[in-house]
Every structure is written in C-alpha cells, then in structure tokens.
Design a protein around this motif. Sequence first.
Motif, short mmCIF file in Angstrom:
data_model
loop_
_atom_site.label_atom_id
_atom_site.label_comp_id
_atom_site.label_asym_id
_atom_site.label_seq_id
_atom_site.Cartn_x
_atom_site.Cartn_y
_atom_site.Cartn_z
N LEU A 1 0.83 -1.20 0.00
CA LEU A 1 0.00 0.00 0.00
C LEU A 1 0.86 1.26 0.00
CD1 LEU A 1 -2.75 -1.16 2.52
CD2 LEU A 1 -3.01 -0.86 0.05
N LEU A 2 1.99 1.22 0.72
CA LEU A 2 2.92 2.36 0.72
C LEU A 2 3.55 2.53 -0.66
CD1 LEU A 2 4.37 4.60 2.24
CD2 LEU A 2 6.10 2.92 2.93
N ALA A 3 3.89 1.42 -1.31
CA ALA A 3 4.45 1.49 -2.67
C ALA A 3 3.46 2.13 -3.64
CB ALA A 3 4.83 0.09 -3.15
N ALA A 4 2.17 1.82 -3.48
CA ALA A 4 1.14 2.42 -4.34
C ALA A 4 1.10 3.93 -4.15
CB ALA A 4 -0.22 1.80 -4.03
N ILE A 5 1.19 4.38 -2.89
CA ILE A 5 1.18 5.82 -2.60
C ILE A 5 2.38 6.51 -3.24
CG2 ILE A 5 1.41 7.55 -0.75
CD1 ILE A 5 -0.18 5.58 1.03
N GLU A 6 3.54 5.89 -3.15
CA GLU A 6 4.76 6.48 -3.74
C GLU A 6 4.66 6.58 -5.26
OE1 GLU A 6 7.72 3.90 -2.16
OE2 GLU A 6 7.84 4.96 -0.23
N LEU A 7 3.97 5.63 -5.86
CA LEU A 7 3.82 5.65 -7.32
C LEU A 7 2.76 6.64 -7.79
CD1 LEU A 7 4.01 1.80 -7.97
CD2 LEU A 7 5.63 3.51 -8.84
N GLU A 8 1.74 6.87 -6.96
CA GLU A 8 0.65 7.76 -7.35
C GLU A 8 0.24 8.60 -6.14
OE1 GLU A 8 -3.74 7.14 -9.18
OE2 GLU A 8 -2.15 5.97 -10.15
N LYS A 9 1.00 9.64 -5.89
CA LYS A 9 0.87 10.44 -4.66
C LYS A 9 -0.45 11.20 -4.58
CE LYS A 9 5.82 11.07 -3.77
NZ LYS A 9 6.30 10.11 -4.77
N THR A 10 -1.10 11.41 -5.69
CA THR A 10 -2.33 12.21 -5.69
C THR A 10 -3.59 11.38 -5.42
OG1 THR A 10 -2.54 11.95 -8.09
CG2 THR A 10 -1.36 13.90 -7.30
N ASN A 11 -3.44 10.08 -5.26
CA ASN A 11 -4.61 9.21 -5.06
C ASN A 11 -4.94 9.14 -3.57
OD1 ASN A 11 -6.38 6.91 -4.79
ND2 ASN A 11 -5.77 6.32 -6.87
N ASN A 12 -5.99 9.83 -3.16
CA ASN A 12 -6.36 9.89 -1.74
C ASN A 12 -6.83 8.54 -1.20
OD1 ASN A 12 -5.76 12.62 -1.48
ND2 ASN A 12 -7.78 13.23 -2.25
N GLN A 13 -7.47 7.73 -2.05
CA GLN A 13 -7.95 6.43 -1.59
C GLN A 13 -6.80 5.53 -1.16
OE1 GLN A 13 -11.22 5.51 -1.04
NE2 GLN A 13 -10.18 3.80 -0.02
N PHE A 14 -5.67 5.63 -1.87
CA PHE A 14 -4.50 4.84 -1.48
C PHE A 14 -4.08 5.19 -0.05
CE2 PHE A 14 -2.70 4.22 -6.08
CZ PHE A 14 -3.79 3.42 -6.38
N LEU A 15 -4.12 6.47 0.26
CA LEU A 15 -3.73 6.92 1.60
C LEU A 15 -4.72 6.41 2.66
CD1 LEU A 15 -1.72 8.59 3.23
CD2 LEU A 15 -3.15 10.60 2.82
N VAL A 16 -6.00 6.43 2.33
CA VAL A 16 -7.03 5.92 3.25
C VAL A 16 -6.78 4.44 3.54
CG1 VAL A 16 -9.49 5.38 3.48
CG2 VAL A 16 -8.78 7.61 2.58
N ASP A 17 -6.50 3.66 2.50
CA ASP A 17 -6.25 2.23 2.68
C ASP A 17 -5.02 2.00 3.55
OD1 ASP A 17 -8.39 1.70 1.00
OD2 ASP A 17 -7.14 1.53 -0.79
N TYR A 18 -3.96 2.76 3.29
CA TYR A 18 -2.71 2.60 4.05
C TYR A 18 -2.92 2.95 5.52
CZ TYR A 18 2.15 3.34 5.46
OH TYR A 18 3.36 3.29 6.11
N ASN A 19 -3.63 4.03 5.79
CA ASN A 19 -3.88 4.44 7.18
C ASN A 19 -4.72 3.40 7.92
OD1 ASN A 19 -2.40 6.79 6.94
ND2 ASN A 19 -4.18 8.05 6.37
N PHE A 20 -5.70 2.82 7.24
CA PHE A 20 -6.53 1.79 7.86
C PHE A 20 -5.68 0.60 8.30
CE2 PHE A 20 -8.91 -2.15 7.69
CZ PHE A 20 -10.03 -1.86 8.46
N VAL A 21 -4.80 0.15 7.41
CA VAL A 21 -3.96 -1.01 7.71
C VAL A 21 -3.00 -0.69 8.85
CG1 VAL A 21 -2.09 -2.46 6.80
CG2 VAL A 21 -4.17 -2.12 5.46
#
Length: 397
Positions: A298-318
């Motif tokens: 999930l962190l790798a996804a955020i680094e690849l696409e920093k503007t995607n807020n849903q990625f951040l939501v998923d990462y914070n939940f985990v």
Amino acid sequence: DMWYLDENLSFIYYKRGEIDDAILELSEALKLKNNDAQLRLFLWALYVEQCKYNQAIDEAKKALELQPDNPDCYQAISKTYLQMGSYNEAIEYSKKIKEIFPENASGPIVLACAYEKKGMVEDAINEFEKVKKIDPKIVTPYTFLSKIYLDKGMVEKAVEELDKAYEIDPNDAQTNLGRGIAYSLKGEFDVAIESLNAVPVNTREYALASVILSIAYIMINKSKKAINCLENILDVKEIEHESRWAYALTLSAIGEYQSAICEFKKVIKLDKSNAHAHNHLGLLYAQMKQFEKAAKYLLAAIELEKTNNQFLVDYNFVNKQIERLKKGEKNLPGEFKVKQPDIISQHAFTDSILEKLSNVFVTFLILPKKYEMSRSILYPIKTKQYLYPTIFRTVGW
C-alpha cells in the motif's frame, strides 16, 4: 517459368506461417524477374510481417521505381514509415498519395494517423473527416476517430463514431473491439459483451477483446465467464500485462485470494509502475490479515501515485490494525473486505488498454490479417493463371 514456381512456393510457405522460407523463395524468384513490382510488394509485406521495416522500405521503393503510377507503392512506403515511428516521412509520402491520387483514401488515412501520433489531433480529425467523403463505405475513419475521442475522454463521441462503423460493417473486428471498450466505459456491459463476442478468434484483435470481455463479465458478476475468457491468452506477449491484470482482479473478485496474489505479483513484475496493482495486492494481504505485507504494498502504491487519496485511506486503515495488534488487541473490529474496484475506469489499466487499441489500429494499416490473405486476384502468365495474394485489405487504400 522457375520464378513462377518460386513465387507460388513462397505463398504456400506464407500460408503455413513459415515467413523465412517464404522470403527465401520469393528472393529467388526476384533474381529471375527483378523488374516485377508486384513481387517486390509481396516481399515488402513479408518483411513487414517480421517487423524488418528497413528491408520492407527498400522493397517498396524498388517497386515504386518500377511502377511510379501505382498508389500501392506509395501506400506501402507511407504505412511502413508510420509503423516505424518515422512520422515526418509517413506524412511526406501520404501527401504524395493525396496529390497524385486524390480519390484514394489511403493518403489522408495515413496522414491523419501520423498527425495524431505527433499530437496534431485537430489536423488528424480533419483528415479522417475527408476520408469519410472520399469513401463512405469504409470503417477505418470511424474506428480511428473513436480512438481519438476515447483518448480525450469523450466516450459519447467515440460511441457515435463506432455505431456508424457498425452500421457499415457489423462484422469488422476493430469496430467490435472499439465498441466493447467504449460501451464498457459507458457502463452498458450487455452491448459491450455482444460486440466483443463478435470479434473472430483468428484476428489480431481477439486477445485484447478477450481482456475487455473478461472485465465486462466481472462488472456484471459473471466471474467464471471472465476466467474462461482469459485462461487461453495469458501467455500472449503483446497483451500479457493487461490479461494478467484482469485475471488477478477476477480471481480476487471470486475470493481466490492466494491465486490472485500470485497473479498480481506477475503483473507488478511486468510493470513495476502499476500503482493500482500494488494497492490491490496490499488489500488482498489485508483481507488475509497479513497487515505488515499489506502496508508494504500500500505504501508502494502511494509512492507511485501520490495524488490518489484512496490509497492513503487504505494505508492508514492497515496501519491502525497493525497498531492494535501491537497493543495486544487481537479481536479486530469487523471484517476487512477487499473492495470491488471500478476496474474499467482505473486509468493505469484504461490507458494501457487504449494504447494497445491504438497499436492494433496502426498494425491494421500495415498488413492484412492472415485469414484474409486467401482472398486473391487472377494474374495471367502466358496461358496459365495463378493465385496472387491481395496485399491491401480494401481496394482503394
């Protein structure tokens, strides 16, 4: 008459898919009859089939020297330059077709494609509109315009063009492939499925159509049909990233998480920049309560696409689940569910599909499909006649 035998043997090898032997036999024929432009165009087609574009250009130019009034020679040169990515040269020769043969649709078609590749979209649209006037019975301008409109996010306009193409030829593989993509983007999956099922198995478009068809089946909760669409094309190199991406999503949709994880890892190996694949892999690990692994992807996804807020939501939940486990709170509240993504609108996937669609269209300009090479014209030699393959799919371009 030995060159006549060599040429016929070359055609037999071609039909069997033995292109090297076909080229060898045709080269022998040309040693005996090196002033035959049609033989050189056939050799051009064989070199294109092998992506040997420089040799193809040489043969097409030799054919042009022999028959300077033959539009097929100009078409061969301009189309090959287009396939090579030499857009200025493609423009040069396609403009010559327009000047010398104004009623020939090939000139503006190649010119429009070259303009589109150079980012001159409005010029490309204008040329395609001219093609419609020259020959309203061919589907090519409509299918190409649909690709341009899909690139611009104008799905309704793309559907409009594709429906017109469908009225002209409801059996055209590219038209049905394009309609499958466009109607999927519209969310009208029944129409998409009908069109995609109409793409013949023995065409270049079939593998790509199978991927889109699988997605349409996923979206109407027919995952088993989706898997059936994909299993036979997973190793097709030209479409492997897209097919395995769709296959992984399908497996996750039916709850086969371990198999889905294996497939997502293959997807990431094929394209390390696919942020959505990293995100979905992380969600699968979270579903299986392997939260440390989940956080990594999930962190790798955020680094690849920093503007995607849903990625951040998923990462914070985990991360919250990891913290709870560290505190000894073993009974996690609720059940973590892998969300069903709006697959067709994810741009990592959609952009890749549109690029493949573009490549299919450009390839279509270069060489006719193999199953259509059985169409032939009679070419007289003394008192004999023999079958000679039609180089171009449609008379006139």
